[in-house]
Design an enzyme around this catalytic site. Structure first.
Site, PDB file in Angstrom:
ATOM      1  N   CYS A  39      93.009-111.303  46.201  1.00  0.00           N
ATOM      2  CA  CYS A  39      93.281-112.211  47.331  1.00  0.00           C
ATOM      3  C   CYS A  39      94.521-113.069  47.110  1.00  0.00           C
ATOM      4  O   CYS A  39      95.054-113.641  48.064  1.00  0.00           O
ATOM      5  CB  CYS A  39      92.084-113.110  47.587  1.00  0.00           C
ATOM      6  SG  CYS A  39      90.538-112.237  47.692  1.00  0.00           S
ATOM      7  N   HIS A  75      93.793-119.499  51.647  1.00  0.00           N
ATOM      8  CA  HIS A  75      93.095-118.210  51.697  1.00  0.00           C
ATOM      9  C   HIS A  75      91.799-118.406  52.480  1.00  0.00           C
ATOM     10  O   HIS A  75      91.133-119.433  52.347  1.00  0.00           O
ATOM     11  CB  HIS A  75      92.810-117.726  50.275  1.00  0.00           C
ATOM     12  CG  HIS A  75      91.981-116.478  50.235  1.00  0.00           C
ATOM     13  ND1 HIS A  75      92.261-115.383  51.024  1.00  0.00           N
ATOM     14  CD2 HIS A  75      90.863-116.154  49.527  1.00  0.00           C
ATOM     15  CE1 HIS A  75      91.369-114.445  50.798  1.00  0.00           C
ATOM     16  NE2 HIS A  75      90.505-114.884  49.895  1.00  0.00           N
ATOM     17  N   ASN A  96      87.115-112.546  55.458  1.00  0.00           N
ATOM     18  CA  ASN A  96      88.000-112.528  54.290  1.00  0.00           C
ATOM     19  C   ASN A  96      88.726-111.182  54.233  1.00  0.00           C
ATOM     20  O   ASN A  96      88.073-110.146  54.112  1.00  0.00           O
ATOM     21  CB  ASN A  96      87.131-112.756  53.038  1.00  0.00           C
ATOM     22  CG  ASN A  96      87.927-112.754  51.744  1.00  0.00           C
ATOM     23  OD1 ASN A  96      89.112-112.422  51.720  1.00  0.00           O
ATOM     24  ND2 ASN A  96      87.276-113.115  50.651  1.00  0.00           N
TER      25      ASN A  96
HETATM   26  O1  UT7 Z   1      88.261-113.896  48.344  1.00  0.00           O
HETATM   27  C1  UT7 Z   1      87.728-114.317  47.146  1.00  0.00           C
HETATM   28  C2  UT7 Z   1      86.402-113.768  46.868  1.00  0.00           C
HETATM   29  N1  UT7 Z   1      85.234-114.202  47.527  1.00  0.00           N
HETATM   30  C3  UT7 Z   1      84.833-115.457  47.733  1.00  0.00           C
HETATM   31  O2  UT7 Z   1      85.551-116.406  47.674  1.00  0.00           O
HETATM   32  C4  UT7 Z   1      83.395-115.693  48.030  1.00  0.00           C
HETATM   33  C5  UT7 Z   1      82.885-116.920  47.334  1.00  0.00           C
HETATM   34  N2  UT7 Z   1      81.460-117.117  47.538  1.00  0.00           N
HETATM   35  C6  UT7 Z   1      80.940-117.466  48.737  1.00  0.00           C
HETATM   36  O3  UT7 Z   1      81.654-117.599  49.723  1.00  0.00           O
HETATM   37  C7  UT7 Z   1      79.471-117.736  48.792  1.00  0.00           C
HETATM   38  O4  UT7 Z   1      78.964-117.798  47.495  1.00  0.00           O
HETATM   39  C8  UT7 Z   1      78.665-116.668  49.605  1.00  0.00           C
HETATM   40  C9  UT7 Z   1      78.999-116.796  51.078  1.00  0.00           C
HETATM   41  C10 UT7 Z   1      78.991-115.284  49.109  1.00  0.00           C
HETATM   42  C11 UT7 Z   1      77.181-116.913  49.437  1.00  0.00           C
HETATM   43  O5  UT7 Z   1      76.862-118.219  49.845  1.00  0.00           O
HETATM   44  P1  UT7 Z   1      75.955-119.155  48.903  1.00  0.00           P
HETATM   45  O6  UT7 Z   1      75.750-120.413  49.648  1.00  0.00           O
HETATM   46  O7  UT7 Z   1      76.650-119.233  47.574  1.00  0.00           O
HETATM   47  O8  UT7 Z   1      74.624-118.366  48.819  1.00  0.00           O
HETATM   48  P2  UT7 Z   1      73.911-117.758  47.532  1.00  0.00           P
HETATM   49  O9  UT7 Z   1      74.716-116.649  46.955  1.00  0.00           O
HETATM   50  O10 UT7 Z   1      73.525-118.886  46.640  1.00  0.00           O
HETATM   51  O11 UT7 Z   1      72.616-117.153  48.170  1.00  0.00           O
HETATM   52  C12 UT7 Z   1      71.664-117.974  48.815  1.00  0.00           C
HETATM   53  C13 UT7 Z   1      70.617-117.058  49.414  1.00  0.00           C
HETATM   54  C14 UT7 Z   1      70.127-115.956  48.501  1.00  0.00           C
HETATM   55  O12 UT7 Z   1      68.758-115.784  48.705  1.00  0.00           O
HETATM   56  P3  UT7 Z   1      67.696-116.335  47.621  1.00  0.00           P
HETATM   57  O13 UT7 Z   1      68.038-115.607  46.359  1.00  0.00           O
HETATM   58  O14 UT7 Z   1      67.944-117.815  47.544  1.00  0.00           O
HETATM   59  O15 UT7 Z   1      66.394-115.968  48.222  1.00  0.00           O
HETATM   60  C15 UT7 Z   1      70.852-114.733  49.017  1.00  0.00           C
HETATM   61  O16 UT7 Z   1      70.149-113.536  48.777  1.00  0.00           O
HETATM   62  O17 UT7 Z   1      71.163-116.416  50.574  1.00  0.00           O
HETATM   63  C16 UT7 Z   1      70.879-115.027  50.498  1.00  0.00           C
HETATM   64  N3  UT7 Z   1      71.899-114.281  51.202  1.00  0.00           N
HETATM   65  C17 UT7 Z   1      71.837-114.028  52.521  1.00  0.00           C
HETATM   66  N4  UT7 Z   1      70.907-114.354  53.457  1.00  0.00           N
HETATM   67  C18 UT7 Z   1      71.149-113.951  54.712  1.00  0.00           C
HETATM   68  C19 UT7 Z   1      73.043-113.739  50.708  1.00  0.00           C
HETATM   69  N5  UT7 Z   1      73.720-113.130  51.702  1.00  0.00           N
HETATM   70  C20 UT7 Z   1      72.983-113.296  52.819  1.00  0.00           C
HETATM   71  C21 UT7 Z   1      73.166-112.893  54.155  1.00  0.00           C
HETATM   72  N6  UT7 Z   1      72.231-113.235  55.071  1.00  0.00           N
HETATM   73  N7  UT7 Z   1      74.241-112.174  54.558  1.00  0.00           N
END
Ligand code: UT7
Length: 333
Positions: A119, A259, A289
């Site tokens: 990125c 970004h 993204n």
């Molecule tokens: O370009 C550079 C690379 N990428 C990034 O910069 C991404 C950086 N990370 C993020 O933007 C965030 O970490 C995410 C958007 C990927 C995830 O958000 P989060 O607030 O960090 O959520 P999390 O990973 O802590 O997950 C929370 C919960 C999990 O469920 P449990 O384990 O708490 O039951 C996930 O399984 O949300 C769940 N989850 C979803 N639920 C509904 C993950 N993806 C989804 C989804 N829909 N699409």
């Protein structure tokens, strides 16, 4: 190529972008996976993203963006001395996507190569171009950030598939008046974090096999929350570092183009840099993204929407797989 010591400044003299027409809204994912619009919008800020047709490769959309940037700069393809494509979704390992774009647009006088900085790739590309222009080694350089992330996205993995989209942006870098253009460029990397965001199979470490296919290892894998923590820290730091390099302060920023990975990451950087929200470009709601294409497309959209005025201090800042990060401070010319 001749060295010309008179050149003091390199800046952007034209921009362009191209977005595939097909739109995937959040309801597309709601219908197929255990996810919903509320989760996606509140956790990421994304409402929709674009997806290239099956037959379309990264070089195709990069070519459309390139032609627009060249036209915007009032140049012909033959004027280009160099083409740099930043991408993690090249058409193939080799030839480079840059060489394919060179053929497509007829830039017969350009050397062409790809760079891999995920990125942060567009920032890395601009930083490389700046050095070639400032040493007088090149007059016109086309820097492209282009991705078809849909080709490496696992549409059965809700952790990643809602995040990524396809698109291409480009900028022409050339000499500009002193004290204009790129005032500072800063890039950094930390390979120890490489496992946090990667495409495991299909390279020399894990060549394509029936097993890698069965295990879905040709798709992007990400530890989202670890990348999130890193991003929150590095976005502000990187912007401040580039500002410091050119003797400016965060209060001097007129416009921020970050970004577009997550609206919460953008908001955190906005807060740290103390910038009003209307001075920060956001299009993550429309495109998700797009890795190396995100800042490139955002720059073109900000430019075409007349958000950038002559003399403005514009900061581009990004982070990504590698891990990598970088920022550029521009005085818009
Ligand atoms: O370009 C550079 C690379 N990428 C990034 O910069 C991404 C950086 N990370 C993020 O933007 C965030 O970490 C995410 C958007 C990927 C995830 O958000 P989060 O607030 O960090 O959520 P999390 O990973 O802590 O997950 C929370 C919960 C999990 O469920 P449990 O384990 O708490 O039951 C996930 O399984 O949300 C769940 N989850 C979803 N639920 C509904 C993950 N993806 C989804 C989804 N829909 N699409």
């Amino acid at each position: 190529m001749m060295l010309n010591n008179e050149i003091k400044a390199a800046g952007i003299i034209g921009t362009g972008s191209y977005m595939p027409e097909t739109v995937l809204t959040n309801s597309y994912f709601e219908e197929r996976l255990d996810t919903n619009d509320e989760w996606i919008v509140s956790r990421t800020g994304i409402k929709e993203r674009r997806k290239a047709e099956e037959s379309v490769a990264t070089s195709d959309i990069a070519t459309y963006a390139a032609l627009k940037a060249i036209e915007d700069a009032n140049l012909n393809p033959e004027d280009l001395d160099m083409i740099i494509v930043a991408t993690v979704t090249p058409d193939m390992s080799f030839p480079s996507t840059a060489c394919i774009v060179q053929k497509n647009i007829g830039a017969i006088n350009a050397s062409a190569f790809d760079i891999s900085a995920a990125c942060s790739g567009f920032i890395y590309g601009l930083s490389i171009a700046e050095k070639f222009i400032k040493t007088g080694s090149a007059k016109y350089i086309l820097v492209i950030g282009a991705e078809t992330l849909s080709k490496i996205t696992d549409y059965s993995d809700r952790n990643t598939c809602v995040l990524f989209g396809d698109g291409a942006g480009a900028a022409v870098v050339s000499s500009v008046e002193e004290n204009n253009g790129i005032l500072a460029s800063y890039t950094g990397s930390d390979g120890r974090g490489g496992d946090l965001l990667k495409l495991p199979a299909g390279g020399s470490r894990m060549p394509a096999s029936m097993e890698t296919l069965a295990n879905r290892l040709h798709y992007t894998k990400m530890d989202g929350s670890e990348v999130f923590k890193f991003a929150i820290k590095i976005m502000g730091e990187a912007a401040e570092k580039a500002l410091e390099m050119c003797g400016l302060d965060k209060k001097d920023i007129d416009y921020l183009i970050p970004h577009q990975a997550n609206i919460r990451i953008i908001e955190s950087a906005t807060k740290r840099l103390k910038i009003p929200k209307d001075k920060v470009f956001v299009n993550i709601d429309k495109y998700g993204n797009m890795s190396a294409a995100s800042i490139a497309v955002a720059l073109d959209e900000a430019n075409k929407a007349n958000k950038l005025s002559k003399g403005d201090v514009v900061v581009l800042v990004g982070f990504g797989g590698g891990l990598t990060w970088g920022s550029i401070v521009l005085r818009w010319a």
